[in-house]
Design an enzyme around this catalytic site. Structure first.
Site, PDB file in Angstrom:
ATOM      1  N   GLY A 108      -7.656  85.096 -32.447  1.00 18.75           N
ATOM      2  CA  GLY A 108      -8.392  85.059 -33.312  1.00 18.75           C
ATOM      3  C   GLY A 108      -9.488  84.873 -33.025  1.00 18.75           C
TER       4      GLY A 108
ATOM      5  N   CYS B 142      -7.560  72.061 -33.955  1.00 18.57           N
ATOM      6  CA  CYS B 142      -8.123  72.642 -32.969  1.00 18.57           C
ATOM      7  C   CYS B 142      -8.670  72.126 -32.529  1.00 18.57           C
ATOM      8  CB  CYS B 142      -8.325  74.147 -33.791  1.00 18.57           C
ATOM      9  SG  CYS B 142      -7.850  75.841 -34.464  1.00 18.57           S
TER      10      CYS B 142
ATOM     11  N   ASN C 277      -9.909  76.741 -42.395  1.00 16.77           N
ATOM     12  CA  ASN C 277      -9.171  76.026 -41.905  1.00 16.77           C
ATOM     13  C   ASN C 277      -8.885  74.514 -42.319  1.00 16.77           C
ATOM     14  OD1 ASN C 277     -10.966  76.605 -40.674  1.00 16.77           O
ATOM     15  ND2 ASN C 277     -10.320  74.858 -38.973  1.00 16.77           N
TER      16      ASN C 277
ATOM     17  N   THR D 241      -4.570  96.758 -20.313  1.00 20.91           N
ATOM     18  CA  THR D 241      -3.002  97.370 -20.279  1.00 20.91           C
ATOM     19  C   THR D 241      -2.434  96.756 -22.295  1.00 20.91           C
ATOM     20  OG1 THR D 241      -2.701  98.662 -18.764  1.00 20.91           O
ATOM     21  CG2 THR D 241      -0.817  98.149 -20.083  1.00 20.91           C
TER      22      THR D 241
ATOM     23  N   HIS E 114      -0.436  83.746 -33.985  1.00 23.04           N
ATOM     24  CA  HIS E 114       0.304  82.684 -34.381  1.00 23.04           C
ATOM     25  C   HIS E 114       0.209  81.657 -35.987  1.00 23.04           C
ATOM     26  CE1 HIS E 114      -2.656  79.418 -33.577  1.00 23.04           C
ATOM     27  NE2 HIS E 114      -3.193  80.818 -33.201  1.00 23.04           N
TER      28      HIS E 114
ATOM     29  N   GLN F 257      -6.935  82.122 -40.913  1.00 20.08           N
ATOM     30  CA  GLN F 257      -5.870  81.235 -41.901  1.00 20.08           C
ATOM     31  C   GLN F 257      -5.129  81.952 -43.373  1.00 20.08           C
ATOM     32  OE1 GLN F 257      -3.520  78.232 -41.367  1.00 20.08           O
ATOM     33  NE2 GLN F 257      -5.761  78.010 -40.472  1.00 20.08           N
TER      34      GLN F 257
END
Length: 371
Positions: free
Chosen positions: A71, A322, A151, A237, A201, A179
């Site tokens: 994110g 966070c 969040n 890649t 995640h 979120q």
């Protein structure tokens, strides 16, 4: 009390189906998706399938989805990439005062190199007022970025209404849906957004993978220059292993869009807290317009961190996970006008796919013992 995880807004466990989908890429599918031979072609197909699964979750075309490392990168690419490519059209960006640091800090960086940023406030529920956005628009405004849901409190923002304003003024609109994706229905056309961020995640996919929806016709300057991967927007890649994981997670999320069970479980949790603690407990955020899994509550004249330390087997969060570790009043709650004696006691409980009613009852019992 057994170990109980109520911090799904911080990170989710990998869904078993996601693990199964990724497994073959650990052994059999090792080719470079850009290679044209027998080892590369099947990997390219897996990557394209994952892209389609992500696009299907948000109602876009697969051509409009690029994979990122998460994110934060998607947000940085949306803000910086758009500004660098379009600053000849204007230098003004509008965002809100309750955004995640992955929006706030890129905005602060852009201010250092000439951008003007307006940070609009929120009401007592933590909602941005669309009229405040419209008031902030100038001739120089080129981008508006407002999170889809907060969040910390789970409060949903009036994205559709803001989207109508941005279209009327011909301004590009980004929303950080990190979120929200997988918890509530998202359709980029209905919301009228041009850029949208997804974080793997947060919806039972691995860490280190995310996606950015870029509407056809929107031009961004790449942050990573190199070969022409991801439609020339993000060199390197592709991490097909993690992309396949995100794709599968999006496919599962699409099947469970209503999240009715989670909504009922969160409502049950709140009703039990109210019954047990009465006026000692206060809900932060909007009572209805919020994520179905998120319950941000304050225990009045307590310190949230102290309560959590007293229940070591409970994983929950004080403010945003966070940037936890401080007992200062959360900036989000501060912007909502929450008083200090209420805000210091804030705990964010975020439920998930594997949360049970028995776990909720255990948490209530644990809180009862210490309050």
């Amino acid at each position: 009390m057994e170990k109980i995880y109520l911090d799904y807004n911080a990170s989710t466990p990998l869904a078993p189906e996601v693990v199964d989908a990724m497994q073959p890429l650990l052994t059999d599918f090792y080719g470079n998706p850009s290679a044209l031979h027998w080892a590369g072609s099947p990997v390219k197909e897996l990557l394209q399938n994952a892209r389609e699964q992500v696009a299907n979750l948000i109602g876009s075309s697969s051509r409009e989805v690029i994979f990122t490392s998460g994110g934060s990168e998607a947000n940085n690419l949306a803000l910086k990439g758009f500004y660098f490519k379009n600053r000849h059209k204007g230098n003004h960006i509008i965002t809100s005062k309750i955004e995640h640091p992955a929006i706030m800090n890129p905005c602060k960086f852009l201010e250092q190199i000439g951008a003007k940023v307006t940070y609009v406030g929120v009401d007592r529920y933590g909602r941005v007022l669309p009229e405040e956005i419209e008031k902030a628009i100038t001739k120089e405004t080129i981008l508006i970025s407002i999170m889809h849901s907060n969040n910390e409190t789970g409060t949903l923002q009036p994205i559709k209404e803001i989207g109508k304003i941005t279209k009327r003024h011909g301004i590009v609109f980004h929303t950080d849906a990190s979120q929200s994706a997988g918890k509530v229905t998202i359709d980029v056309n209905e919301l009228k957004v041009d850029l949208l961020t997804i974080a793997g995640h947060k919806l039972y996919a691995p860490k280190g993978i995310g996606a950015l929806f870029i509407r056809d016709g929107i031009e961004l300057e790449p942050l990573i220059h190199g070969a022409g991967h991801e439609f020339g927007i993000r060199a390197g890649t592709e991490n097909t292993l993690l992309a396949v994981g995100l794709g599968k997670a999006c496919e599962i999320a699409k099947q469970h869009e209503t999240n009715q069970r989670l909504k009922e479980l969160t409502s049950y949790f709140w009703s039990q807290l109210k019954d047990e603690f009465g006026e000692q407990v206060v809900l932060n955020g909007h009572p209805e317009l919020r994520l179905p899994n998120t319950l941000n509550v304050s225990f009045v004249r307590k310190i949230g961190q102290d309560l959590l330390l007293a229940i070591p087997n409970l994983a929950a969060s004080t403010g945003s996970a966070c940037h936890a570790g401080s007992i200062e009043l959360s900036p989000v709650l501060k912007e909502m006008g929450v008083s200090e004696d209420v805000g210091m006691g804030a705990i964010r409980f975020s439920l998930g796919r594997y949360t049970t009613k028995d776990e909720i009852n255990q948490v209530i019992f644990g809180l009862k013992k210490i309050i």
